[in-house]
Design an enzyme around this catalytic site. Structure first.
Site, PDB file in Angstrom:
ATOM      1  N   LYS A   1       3.468   4.501  -5.079  1.00 60.80           N
ATOM      2  CA  LYS A   1       4.024   4.116  -6.387  1.00 60.80           C
ATOM      3  C   LYS A   1       4.213   5.344  -7.277  1.00 60.80           C
ATOM      4  O   LYS A   1       5.247   5.484  -7.951  1.00 60.80           O
ATOM      5  CB  LYS A   1       3.084   3.125  -7.072  1.00 60.80           C
TER       6      LYS A   1
ATOM      7  N   CYS B   1      -1.488   3.225  -5.001  1.00 59.71           N
ATOM      8  CA  CYS B   1      -1.157   4.219  -6.026  1.00 59.71           C
ATOM      9  C   CYS B   1      -0.225   5.335  -5.566  1.00 59.71           C
ATOM     10  O   CYS B   1       0.740   5.659  -6.245  1.00 59.71           O
ATOM     11  CB  CYS B   1      -2.443   4.843  -6.578  1.00 59.71           C
TER      12      CYS B   1
ATOM     13  N   PHE C   1      -6.446   0.527   4.421  1.00 62.29           N
ATOM     14  CA  PHE C   1      -5.662   1.759   4.364  1.00 62.29           C
ATOM     15  C   PHE C   1      -6.547   3.003   4.405  1.00 62.29           C
ATOM     16  O   PHE C   1      -6.077   4.090   4.741  1.00 62.29           O
ATOM     17  CB  PHE C   1      -4.748   1.775   3.126  1.00 62.29           C
TER      18      PHE C   1
END
Length: 229
Positions: A40, A37, A99
């Site tokens: 982006k 997210c 991540f």
């Protein structure tokens, strides 16, 4: 002619401030942010600003992405430089691939890009992550399109035991801030590593004083009292 969005900065500030991660929970040094997210959303902001003629704003936010990429490459270069400017055929342990902790999501994980650089330098990498499977790790690296698939399979080892991952390695790199990593028996880890034993803490979770006392050569992002310069 400049364009304006008509946004009320106080409303934007209030909305952003409702996210509990903003502040001390978010502003921590690390090897780089990942996930599907954040990057982006920043790129969308770059596009919107550019389409509105706000090129300086677009350039500003694009630098966030560029600096994030730089941080990953810088971390990899630090490992290579510290290991006497070569990691060819040296074994490096990665603790963490996701991540962030508590997930098996690897999208845009910093670990992927650090591994890419080290593999290009002919390093061997032993990986432990409590939730990420070997198939996903291999897929992540193959999807980069910059590495020889045969070399990936040859130089990557994924294990289910963290102590096995760190056995007879030249260095350990912390790539995910999983709970428990800091509580390992680091004396045991040290005894089973090649010497000098290097640790690169990309998440700032380890006890520098304790590990240095054990004998590790330690580099921790965001800390000034590191043993490796």
């Amino acid at each position: 002619m400049e364009a304006y969005t008509g946004a009320d900065v106080s409303e934007v500030s209030r909305s952003i401030g409702m996210d509990s991660r903003i502040g001390s929970k978010f502003l921590k040094a690390s090897v780089g942010f990942g996930g599907s997210c954040f990057q982006k959303d920043i790129l969308n902001l770059v596009y919107i600003a550019s389409s509105l003629g706000l090129q300086e704003v677009a350039d500003y936010w694009e630098q966030v992405i560029l600096m994030n990429d730089y941080q990953k490459h810088r971390f990899a270069r630090k490992i290579v430089k510290t290991l006497y400017n070569t990691v060819a055929d040296k074994k490096i342990a990665f603790l963490g691939w996701a991540f962030k902790k508590d997930t098996n999501d690897t999208r845009e994980s910093a670990a992927i890009y650090v591994a890419e650089k080290l593999l290009q330098e002919q390093a061997n990498i032993s990986i432990y992550d409590p939730k990420v499977k070997k198939e996903q790790i291999i897929t992540d690296l193959e999807n980069l399109g910059t590495l020889d698939p045969e070399a990936i399979h040859k130089r990557i080892t994924v294990v289910s035991n963290p102590y096995e991952a760190m056995k007879e390695v030249h260095a350990v790199a912390i790539l995910t801030e999983w709970d428990g990593f800091a509580d390992y028996d680091w004396q045991k880890v040290y005894e089973n590593m090649m010497k000098p034993a290097f640790v690169f803490d990309g998440r700032g979770i380890l006890d520098l004083k304790n590990l240095t006392k054990i004998g590790f050569q330690l580099f921790s992002l965001g800390k000034s009292n590191t043993a490796v310069k």
